[in-house]
Motif scaffolding. Sequence first.
Motif, short mmCIF file in Angstrom:
data_model
loop_
_atom_site.label_atom_id
_atom_site.label_comp_id
_atom_site.label_asym_id
_atom_site.label_seq_id
_atom_site.Cartn_x
_atom_site.Cartn_y
_atom_site.Cartn_z
N LEU A 217 32.69 34.67 43.40
CA LEU A 217 33.44 36.59 44.17
C LEU A 217 33.45 36.22 45.24
CD1 LEU A 217 32.03 38.26 40.84
CD2 LEU A 217 34.42 36.73 41.15
N SER A 220 35.70 33.54 46.80
CA SER A 220 37.31 33.17 46.59
C SER A 220 38.57 33.96 46.61
CB SER A 220 37.55 32.60 44.86
OG SER A 220 36.38 33.01 44.26
N ARG A 221 39.55 33.06 46.42
CA ARG A 221 41.11 33.69 47.18
C ARG A 221 41.60 34.01 45.40
NH1 ARG A 221 41.40 37.20 50.84
NH2 ARG A 221 43.70 37.69 50.67
N ASN A 222 41.41 33.54 44.57
CA ASN A 222 41.72 33.67 42.99
C ASN A 222 40.88 33.23 42.10
OD1 ASN A 222 42.99 30.87 42.44
ND2 ASN A 222 43.73 31.02 44.58
N THR B 90 37.26 45.67 40.54
CA THR B 90 38.48 45.19 41.13
C THR B 90 37.10 43.81 41.26
OG1 THR B 90 37.89 46.72 43.04
CG2 THR B 90 39.43 46.75 41.93
N SER B 91 35.63 43.51 40.60
CA SER B 91 35.42 42.63 41.76
C SER B 91 36.42 41.50 41.56
CB SER B 91 34.56 42.53 40.70
OG SER B 91 34.11 42.22 39.72
N LEU B 92 36.76 41.12 41.09
CA LEU B 92 37.35 40.20 40.52
C LEU B 92 38.55 39.53 41.31
CD1 LEU B 92 38.19 40.10 36.39
CD2 LEU B 92 36.30 37.89 37.58
N PRO B 93 38.38 38.07 42.14
CA PRO B 93 40.08 37.79 42.87
C PRO B 93 40.72 37.40 42.38
CG PRO B 93 38.38 35.90 42.26
CD PRO B 93 37.93 37.38 41.66
N ILE B 94 41.10 38.90 41.74
CA ILE B 94 42.90 39.00 41.26
C ILE B 94 44.11 39.24 42.31
CG2 ILE B 94 44.79 40.14 39.53
CD1 ILE B 94 42.07 40.91 37.75
#
Lengths: 281, 263
Positions: A217, A220-222, B90-94
């Motif tokens: 977390l 990473s960027r996606n 908003t913790s996930l890298p989306i």
Amino acid sequence: MSFFTDFIEFDFLLYSLFGVILISILSGMLSPLVISKRLAFMGSALSHSTLLSISISLCFFTVNQPLPLFLSNTLIVILMVSGLATFTYREKIPTDSLIGIFLSISMALGIIILSLYSKEKVDLTSLLFGNILLMTKVDLVILSLLLILVFFCLWIPRAKWVYLIQDEEGALIQGINLKFYHYLFYILLGITVTASIKLMGTVVVNTLLLVPGVVALKVSRNLKSMISISILFSLFFSVLGLMLGNSFNLPGGATISVTLFIGMILFINLFPWTIKFFKSL
Amino acid sequence: MKNILEVKNLSYQYSENDLILSNVSFQLQSNTLLGIIGPNGGGKTTLLRIIAGLIPIQEGEIVWNGKEISKNFHKELRLSYVPQRDTVNTSLPITVKDMIIFGNLPDKVNKRELSKLLEKLGLTKLKDSLIKELSGGQLQRVLLAKALIRRPSVLLLDEPTKGLDSTGQDQLLNLMNTIQEETECSIILVDHNINQVIKHCDEILCLNRKHHWHDKKELFNTDIMNSVYHCEFEHSLIHENQKDGKVTEHHQCSVHPEGHEHD
């Protein structure tokens, strides 16, 4: 060369190597979800609560019966986590308090049952840090099947998992079955912990459920890179930890935990430099 | 214009003696922007969540397009709900783009439609940014885009201007007006900023637990606001002692020390 050759020479080490590979991939898949769902404490509670399921199972089976022991453990853990999932489903009381109660009570009950009814003496240190000597072919088959199950349960509805994590109520309105996925996640986590506890122990399982997710977390960027980094990080440092433990005659589980931690520090600090380096090429 | 929503005698309590909504009734016509205002703890969010189907109805009736709330009413109605910004994880890298696409699950998103929406909401440059890197106002626009990608006929927003400065609030509500005009959807929003709600909404529902007023914004005045807002505490105490929840006799409160009648 014993760093590598021991694992070919001795069956029990080869089994433990395969076991570590399977468990690290499993936890690498689950870890980012555990962290982003803010269930870090849950991993700890589940891994410690297996003491209760193990002690109940040991009243009926011995350590030399891996399949019945696993099935009995799994059944008890599924019942326990389903109860926990019921109490924590859309609960307004902070769920960490309920998970904390679950942790302490299940451990305490486990110790009482173990001392009263267990068919054989269990080394509690091995429960905490695992025992690589205990790995069998049956355990490897169980872990492989579990890996396939977890993979499909996470991969097929991956968009739904992501939606549920970021916006539960939005997902509910979109028609996603929130309750089903809530229970499914707890059960997958429970079975993974149960299957891993023999080799890894509660402390190591807990580390494996937390560290790869934190790293993924953070850097990473996606979503694809998040899962890839988590699995690869977990796999690399777990295998490295096992090999280091074997080479320097250190306890395997504890060495894996420390290696994962050092790996996390190095990875998080070096990752931006590595990215820059590759981009400059 | 036809009625899209009808709320009939809706009452709700979280626990005994904690009636948060009492006999709330109003109607909403299609292509209308309804603003729900009222003091903290007045039941605005509870009402919105009941209307959205997130909280089960205890007493009363909600009719959407002539039908009662059913299991699939969100889908049938094409209803979108924008939660309060701080409830979004908003913790996930989306990325912004992916987050908006998720809004249309399980259907796929037309690329041209997506880029149009990104442009309309001023998110084109941010489409590859991670949602955890956005400011409050930017995240609010992303949440709005995520709700709009479904081409909703009803849009529910819970405090969309929370944490925005006055310019940001104005911009966002202007955007709501534009969206309503272009898509002809009905919008219900809960907000604390009375001036902004009066400026941008067609109708107002002023709500304070047991008291509510609903009509066109032109009819809203300070007297109505005072009667709903001012006696937040005093009237609650008085009304709690009434079995039917109505007080017809004259009584005192901080705004009317000489006593007044309240229905």
